[in-house]
Design a protein around this motif. Sequence first.
Motif, short mmCIF file in Angstrom:
data_model
loop_
_atom_site.label_atom_id
_atom_site.label_comp_id
_atom_site.label_asym_id
_atom_site.label_seq_id
_atom_site.Cartn_x
_atom_site.Cartn_y
_atom_site.Cartn_z
N LEU A 118 -63.22 -65.27 60.80
CA LEU A 118 -61.84 -64.79 60.76
C LEU A 118 -60.86 -65.92 60.47
CD1 LEU A 118 -61.44 -62.21 63.68
CD2 LEU A 118 -60.98 -61.82 61.26
N TYR A 119 -61.11 -67.07 61.06
CA TYR A 119 -60.22 -68.21 60.87
C TYR A 119 -60.11 -68.57 59.38
CZ TYR A 119 -58.39 -72.97 61.20
OH TYR A 119 -57.62 -74.10 61.04
N TYR A 120 -61.25 -68.68 58.71
CA TYR A 120 -61.23 -69.08 57.30
C TYR A 120 -60.74 -67.95 56.40
CZ TYR A 120 -63.65 -73.36 58.57
OH TYR A 120 -63.97 -74.58 59.11
N GLY A 126 -53.30 -66.66 53.87
CA GLY A 126 -52.01 -67.12 54.36
C GLY A 126 -51.51 -66.44 55.61
N LEU A 127 -52.38 -65.82 56.40
CA LEU A 127 -51.96 -65.15 57.63
C LEU A 127 -52.20 -65.98 58.88
CD1 LEU A 127 -53.03 -61.44 57.08
CD2 LEU A 127 -50.76 -62.45 56.89
N LEU A 128 -52.83 -67.13 58.71
CA LEU A 128 -53.10 -67.96 59.87
C LEU A 128 -51.78 -68.43 60.49
CD1 LEU A 128 -55.76 -68.97 61.19
CD2 LEU A 128 -55.38 -71.15 60.03
N LEU A 204 -58.90 -65.61 73.41
CA LEU A 204 -59.62 -66.42 72.45
C LEU A 204 -59.00 -66.37 71.05
CD1 LEU A 204 -62.07 -68.21 71.86
CD2 LEU A 204 -63.39 -66.14 71.38
N LEU A 205 -58.75 -65.16 70.54
CA LEU A 205 -58.21 -65.04 69.18
C LEU A 205 -56.85 -65.71 69.07
CD1 LEU A 205 -59.19 -61.39 68.15
CD2 LEU A 205 -60.38 -63.54 67.66
N ALA A 206 -56.00 -65.51 70.08
CA ALA A 206 -54.67 -66.13 70.03
C ALA A 206 -54.76 -67.65 70.11
CB ALA A 206 -53.81 -65.59 71.17
N LEU A 207 -55.73 -68.15 70.85
CA LEU A 207 -55.87 -69.60 71.01
C LEU A 207 -56.32 -70.27 69.72
CD1 LEU A 207 -55.73 -71.87 73.17
CD2 LEU A 207 -58.17 -71.50 73.54
N ILE A 208 -57.17 -69.61 68.95
CA ILE A 208 -57.75 -70.22 67.75
C ILE A 208 -56.97 -69.88 66.49
CG2 ILE A 208 -59.82 -70.26 66.28
CD1 ILE A 208 -61.49 -69.93 68.77
#
Length: 268
Positions: A118-120, A126-128, A204-208
């Motif tokens: 998901l991160y990559y 451009g949503l990171l 977790l998702l919010a932290l990364i």
Amino acid sequence: MIRSLTRLSLLAAAASVLVPFYAILAASLQPQDNLSPGLAWPSDPQWHNYVDAWSTGGFADLMRSSLIIALGVVPLAVVLATLAGYGLATMRLAVRGPIFALLMLGLALPYESIVIPLYYDLKSIGLLNTYWAVILPLIGAFMPFGVFWMRSHFESLPPELTEAAEMDGASGGQILRRILLPTARPALTTLGLLYFMWAWNQFLLALILIQDPAMRTAPSGLGKFIQAYGRNIPLLSAGTIIVIVPVVILYLFFQRHFVKGILSGAIK
């Protein structure tokens, strides 16, 4: 005898929830130099601990971020789960079984296995470091349970309701909107509360996926707060109370609908 055992079980279950909450509340009102608060209620409650925790932990921004994410997830996820559950429960589709089985596989999918891809993926579009980086994955992650929940509700209704509406010439959308949704209020309320709680407590998702500390959720901000003030038990307890109070208030406000939805789902 059975009634006494039932009451004892209920009392034990209530104590398992209330005693830890009382311990955290009592600890949050102790002097900040008290490293082992225990269960004793303080003789001089230090209410300013909440003010200190709110300001030093930046909980105003964190609570706003949690609220934005929760309000972005809950309406979309509830609508999509309702539509999918209605379709899988009422429509005669040859692939209905395989689609439902594929969705149920998502219940066993842990966040840890998808957060790096998901991160990559989010970085490439451009949503990171935006709220959508958490909202969109959470909607997808919540779908399996939501579809299962709403499908079970629609399947539990008498088929005569939809058959009579079809004979009167009602379309699928009219059947859902005018006949089935009014009966689904407890199920929808329960699902919405669960979605809100899960989105609010997302860590977790919010932290990364969000790099800006002010845009993270309250639980992820609390994790950073613990690292900074790990030995200040009263201040940490006050921060914990601040994070969980909105969910508790929301549950108390909708508790009748929530309990009704849970009980109706259990009975069905």
